[in-house]
Motif scaffolding. Structure first.
Motif, mmCIF file in Angstrom:
data_model
loop_
_atom_site.group_PDB
_atom_site.id
_atom_site.type_symbol
_atom_site.label_atom_id
_atom_site.label_comp_id
_atom_site.label_asym_id
_atom_site.label_seq_id
_atom_site.Cartn_x
_atom_site.Cartn_y
_atom_site.Cartn_z
ATOM 1 N N MET A 1 -13.614 72.349 -8.814
ATOM 2 C CA MET A 1 -12.864 72.830 -9.959
ATOM 3 C C MET A 1 -11.969 73.987 -9.511
ATOM 4 S SD MET A 1 -14.333 73.593 -13.698
ATOM 5 C CE MET A 1 -13.319 72.884 -14.931
ATOM 6 N N GLY A 2 -10.778 74.037 -10.066
ATOM 7 C CA GLY A 2 -9.863 75.106 -9.727
ATOM 8 C C GLY A 2 -9.060 74.849 -8.472
ATOM 9 N N THR A 3 -9.035 73.591 -8.047
ATOM 10 C CA THR A 3 -8.290 73.233 -6.846
ATOM 11 C C THR A 3 -7.047 72.438 -7.252
ATOM 12 O OG1 THR A 3 -10.344 73.115 -5.600
ATOM 13 C CG2 THR A 3 -8.421 72.046 -4.630
ATOM 14 N N PRO A 4 -5.888 72.877 -6.818
ATOM 15 C CA PRO A 4 -4.680 72.116 -7.141
ATOM 16 C C PRO A 4 -4.657 70.794 -6.389
ATOM 17 C CG PRO A 4 -4.152 73.940 -5.685
ATOM 18 C CD PRO A 4 -5.604 74.060 -6.019
ATOM 19 N N LYS A 5 -3.932 69.857 -6.953
ATOM 20 C CA LYS A 5 -3.771 68.562 -6.303
ATOM 21 C C LYS A 5 -2.734 68.663 -5.190
ATOM 22 C CE LYS A 5 -4.944 65.907 -10.414
ATOM 23 N NZ LYS A 5 -4.461 64.921 -11.387
ATOM 24 N N GLU A 6 -2.710 67.662 -4.338
ATOM 25 C CA GLU A 6 -1.800 67.619 -3.192
ATOM 26 C C GLU A 6 -0.342 67.784 -3.618
ATOM 27 O OE1 GLU A 6 -0.724 67.661 0.659
ATOM 28 O OE2 GLU A 6 -2.794 67.575 -0.047
ATOM 29 N N ALA A 7 0.033 67.212 -4.760
ATOM 30 C CA ALA A 7 1.426 67.311 -5.232
ATOM 31 C C ALA A 7 1.828 68.765 -5.457
ATOM 32 C CB ALA A 7 1.612 66.511 -6.516
ATOM 33 N N TYR A 8 0.904 69.580 -5.928
ATOM 34 C CA TYR A 8 1.201 70.999 -6.136
ATOM 35 C C TYR A 8 1.375 71.713 -4.801
ATOM 36 C CZ TYR A 8 0.916 75.766 -7.880
ATOM 37 O OH TYR A 8 1.193 77.075 -8.175
ATOM 38 N N LEU A 9 0.512 71.396 -3.873
ATOM 39 C CA LEU A 9 0.555 72.048 -2.565
ATOM 40 C C LEU A 9 1.817 71.699 -1.785
ATOM 41 C CD1 LEU A 9 -3.185 71.601 -1.575
ATOM 42 C CD2 LEU A 9 -2.080 73.636 -2.552
ATOM 43 N N ARG A 10 2.440 70.567 -2.116
ATOM 44 C CA ARG A 10 3.680 70.172 -1.445
ATOM 45 C C ARG A 10 4.908 70.900 -1.990
ATOM 46 N NH1 ARG A 10 1.552 64.656 -1.728
ATOM 47 N NH2 ARG A 10 2.910 64.363 -3.519
ATOM 48 N N LEU A 11 4.761 71.568 -3.128
ATOM 49 C CA LEU A 11 5.886 72.327 -3.678
ATOM 50 C C LEU A 11 6.186 73.508 -2.769
ATOM 51 C CD1 LEU A 11 4.767 72.468 -7.421
ATOM 52 C CD2 LEU A 11 6.531 70.990 -6.441
ATOM 53 N N SER A 12 7.411 73.972 -2.804
ATOM 54 C CA SER A 12 7.763 75.141 -1.986
ATOM 55 C C SER A 12 6.997 76.364 -2.494
ATOM 56 C CB SER A 12 9.266 75.410 -2.048
ATOM 57 O OG SER A 12 9.617 75.943 -3.310
ATOM 58 N N GLU A 13 6.829 77.324 -1.618
ATOM 59 C CA GLU A 13 6.128 78.557 -1.995
ATOM 60 C C GLU A 13 6.827 79.244 -3.166
ATOM 61 O OE1 GLU A 13 3.768 82.306 -0.548
ATOM 62 O OE2 GLU A 13 4.016 80.543 0.701
ATOM 63 N N ASP A 14 8.150 79.242 -3.181
ATOM 64 C CA ASP A 14 8.899 79.875 -4.268
ATOM 65 C C ASP A 14 8.612 79.199 -5.611
ATOM 66 O OD1 ASP A 14 10.045 81.713 -2.551
ATOM 67 O OD2 ASP A 14 11.920 80.588 -2.333
ATOM 68 N N VAL A 15 8.569 77.892 -5.614
ATOM 69 C CA VAL A 15 8.302 77.150 -6.851
ATOM 70 C C VAL A 15 6.868 77.422 -7.311
ATOM 71 C CG1 VAL A 15 8.082 74.845 -7.866
ATOM 72 C CG2 VAL A 15 10.043 75.399 -6.405
ATOM 73 N N ARG A 16 5.924 77.373 -6.383
ATOM 74 C CA ARG A 16 4.524 77.659 -6.743
ATOM 75 C C ARG A 16 4.388 79.075 -7.294
ATOM 76 N NH1 ARG A 16 3.218 75.398 -1.606
ATOM 77 N NH2 ARG A 16 2.497 77.459 -0.987
ATOM 78 N N ARG A 17 5.062 80.019 -6.677
ATOM 79 C CA ARG A 17 4.991 81.416 -7.132
ATOM 80 C C ARG A 17 5.528 81.540 -8.554
ATOM 81 N NH1 ARG A 17 2.894 86.232 -4.856
ATOM 82 N NH2 ARG A 17 3.191 85.112 -2.925
ATOM 83 N N LYS A 18 6.627 80.847 -8.852
ATOM 84 C CA LYS A 18 7.193 80.898 -10.207
ATOM 85 C C LYS A 18 6.216 80.305 -11.224
ATOM 86 C CE LYS A 18 10.950 79.415 -13.125
ATOM 87 N NZ LYS A 18 11.969 78.463 -13.388
ATOM 88 N N ILE A 19 5.596 79.191 -10.882
ATOM 89 C CA ILE A 19 4.618 78.556 -11.763
ATOM 90 C C ILE A 19 3.447 79.505 -12.006
ATOM 91 C CG2 ILE A 19 2.912 76.687 -11.912
ATOM 92 C CD1 ILE A 19 5.031 75.020 -10.221
ATOM 93 N N GLU A 20 2.940 80.089 -10.943
ATOM 94 C CA GLU A 20 1.794 80.991 -11.043
ATOM 95 C C GLU A 20 2.134 82.233 -11.861
ATOM 96 O OE1 GLU A 20 0.754 81.527 -6.917
ATOM 97 O OE2 GLU A 20 0.353 79.376 -6.712
ATOM 98 N N GLU A 21 3.282 82.827 -11.606
ATOM 99 C CA GLU A 21 3.681 84.022 -12.348
ATOM 100 C C GLU A 21 3.871 83.716 -13.832
ATOM 101 O OE1 GLU A 21 7.129 85.470 -10.270
ATOM 102 O OE2 GLU A 21 5.917 86.355 -8.667
ATOM 103 N N THR A 22 4.449 82.565 -14.126
ATOM 104 C CA THR A 22 4.662 82.168 -15.517
ATOM 105 C C THR A 22 3.329 81.944 -16.220
ATOM 106 O OG1 THR A 22 6.786 81.156 -14.966
ATOM 107 C CG2 THR A 22 5.733 80.438 -17.020
ATOM 108 N N ALA A 23 2.418 81.227 -15.584
ATOM 109 C CA ALA A 23 1.115 80.957 -16.193
ATOM 110 C C ALA A 23 0.308 82.247 -16.366
ATOM 111 C CB ALA A 23 0.340 79.946 -15.354
ATOM 112 N N VAL A 24 0.328 83.113 -15.382
ATOM 113 C CA VAL A 24 -0.392 84.393 -15.490
ATOM 114 C C VAL A 24 0.176 85.208 -16.656
ATOM 115 C CG1 VAL A 24 -0.752 86.630 -14.367
ATOM 116 C CG2 VAL A 24 -1.197 84.520 -13.116
ATOM 117 N N ALA A 25 1.478 85.228 -16.791
ATOM 118 C CA ALA A 25 2.106 85.969 -17.896
ATOM 119 C C ALA A 25 1.641 85.413 -19.243
ATOM 120 C CB ALA A 25 3.621 85.902 -17.786
ATOM 121 N N LEU A 26 1.544 84.098 -19.361
ATOM 122 C CA LEU A 26 1.059 83.497 -20.608
ATOM 123 C C LEU A 26 -0.375 83.914 -20.897
ATOM 124 C CD1 LEU A 26 2.547 79.899 -20.343
ATOM 125 C CD2 LEU A 26 3.195 81.689 -21.973
#
Length: 90
Positions: A1-26
């Motif tokens: 549990m709490g492990t991203p799927k392979e598709a998420y890990l293939r995203l660029s670091e910048d894209v992942r960071r934006k997703i993470e920052e947005t979700a944390v803000a929510l």
């Protein structure tokens, strides 16, 4: 549990960071139960299929974020309440 799927890990670091920052803000702005998969998707401007391609559930995303934040030791100030705050045991 709490492990991203392979598709998420293939995203660029910048894209992942934006997703993470947005979700944390929510999660910092709203109670946990108020942060729905729909709200996450609407805020990120993605469809729900994309979110579920990256994570099994919003719970998995949340757990992943908490693990990531612990590793980085970078919690938003309003995400962590001080001991003794209303509703928190001292």
């Amino acid at each position: 549990m709490g492990t991203p799927k392979e598709a998420y890990l293939r995203l660029s670091e910048d894209v992942r960071r934006k997703i993470e920052e947005t979700a944390v803000a929510l999660y910092a702005q709203h109670p946990y139960n108020a942060v729905t998969a729909r709200l996450i998707c609407r805020t990120l401007k993605i469809n729900s299929a994309t979110l579920y391609r990256w994570f099994d559930s919003k719970d998995d995303l949340y757990i992943y974020l908490m693990k990531t934040l612990l590793d980085r030791e970078t919690f938003p100030e309003n995400l962590v309440e001080s001991p003794g705050a209303e509703g928190n045991p001292t």
